[in-house]
Write a protein that holds these residues in place. Structure first.
Motif, PDB file in Angstrom:
ATOM      1  N   UNK A  40       0.718  -1.277  -0.006  1.00  0.00           N
ATOM      2  CA  UNK A  40       0.324   0.097   0.235  1.00  0.00           C
ATOM      3  C   UNK A  40       0.480   1.228   0.130  1.00  0.00           C
ATOM      4  N   UNK A  41       1.630   1.316   0.996  1.00  0.00           N
ATOM      5  CA  UNK A  41       2.907   2.736   0.614  1.00  0.00           C
ATOM      6  C   UNK A  41       3.229   2.385  -0.515  1.00  0.00           C
ATOM      7  N   UNK A  47       4.593   3.947  -7.055  1.00  0.00           N
ATOM      8  CA  UNK A  47       5.537   1.953  -7.283  1.00  0.00           C
ATOM      9  C   UNK A  47       4.868   1.549  -8.011  1.00  0.00           C
ATOM     10  N   UNK A  48       4.220   0.906  -8.562  1.00  0.00           N
ATOM     11  CA  UNK A  48       3.023   0.043  -8.429  1.00  0.00           C
ATOM     12  C   UNK A  48       3.908  -1.326  -8.678  1.00  0.00           C
ATOM     13  N   UNK A  49       4.825  -1.700  -9.446  1.00  0.00           N
ATOM     14  CA  UNK A  49       5.594  -2.963  -9.794  1.00  0.00           C
ATOM     15  C   UNK A  49       6.034  -3.210  -8.008  1.00  0.00           C
ATOM     16  N   UNK A  50       6.617  -2.252  -7.641  1.00  0.00           N
ATOM     17  CA  UNK A  50       7.468  -2.429  -6.440  1.00  0.00           C
ATOM     18  C   UNK A  50       5.915  -3.182  -5.592  1.00  0.00           C
ATOM     19  N   UNK A  56       2.560  -9.914  -3.175  1.00  0.00           N
ATOM     20  CA  UNK A  56       2.574 -11.425  -3.961  1.00  0.00           C
ATOM     21  C   UNK A  56       3.391 -11.438  -3.040  1.00  0.00           C
ATOM     22  N   UNK A  57       4.594 -11.119  -2.127  1.00  0.00           N
ATOM     23  CA  UNK A  57       5.401 -12.318  -0.846  1.00  0.00           C
ATOM     24  C   UNK A  57       3.778 -11.949   0.612  1.00  0.00           C
TER      25      UNK A  57
END
Length: 182
Positions: A40-41, A47-50, A56-57
């Protein structure tokens, strides 16, 4: 840690929220809710990728953690990955049938893919679960107006959105714009 980080996220203080989450992970070990909050942060920071990596994690750690599925699906929806968004929302709802955010997002996917009756039913379910949810009412109003040409019910719903305390000021303003045009 999660509650404190969430309050910082709600206040827009993302760096401190990230620090709190990292402290929580250092002290408590791996935690799906904390990984989700890191997503969320990162999403709020653009940063959608991060964010997807953290969601996913979270899912890898707790495959039935509905908020991570819903957050992942919302990113998929924003970047135009409609099928991935739908899959994620279906999982979020399967694991938490009362996840209103996932229900609304699924309804938007259904609207975009022209499954209008499904979208209406999904939004009605969201309203049944959380009757005062402004986003569910707003999206149902748009659906009824744009696709079903049901002006009267749309006006009623837009009016309800303008009166609710649960929606953002921006959402209430959008509903008011529709009412002014109608």
């Amino acid at each position: 840690y999660a509650a404190l980080a969430s309050s910082f996220i709600d206040s827009g203080v993302f760096e401190i929220a990230e620090f709190v989450v990292m402290q929580g992970l250092d002290h408590c070990g791996e935690d799906a809710a904390l990984y989700n909050l890191l997503g969320v942060v990162k999403e709020k920071q653009g940063s959608a990728t991060e964010a997807l990596n953290w969601y996913d994690r979270s899912i890898a750690l707790a495959p039935t953690y509905s908020p991570a599925w819903a957050n992942k699906g919302n990113i998929n929806l924003r970047v135009g990955e409609v099928r991935a968004a739908e899959d994620a929302m279906i999982k979020a709802i399967a694991y938490e049938p009362t996840n209103v955010m996932a229900l609304i997002s699924l309804a938007i996917v259904q609207m975009q893919t022209q499954r209008l009756e499904d979208s209406r039913a999904t939004l009605m379910k969201a309203i049944d679960v959380q009757p005062d949810n402004a986003a569910a009412r707003y999206n149902l109003a748009v659906l009824l107006l744009d696709y079903f040409k049901n002006r009267d019910d749309a006006i009623r719903l837009f009016h309800e959105v303008t009166l609710t305390k649960s929606g953002s000021a921006d959402l209430r303003a959008k509903a008011q714009e529709y009412l002014t045009e109608l």
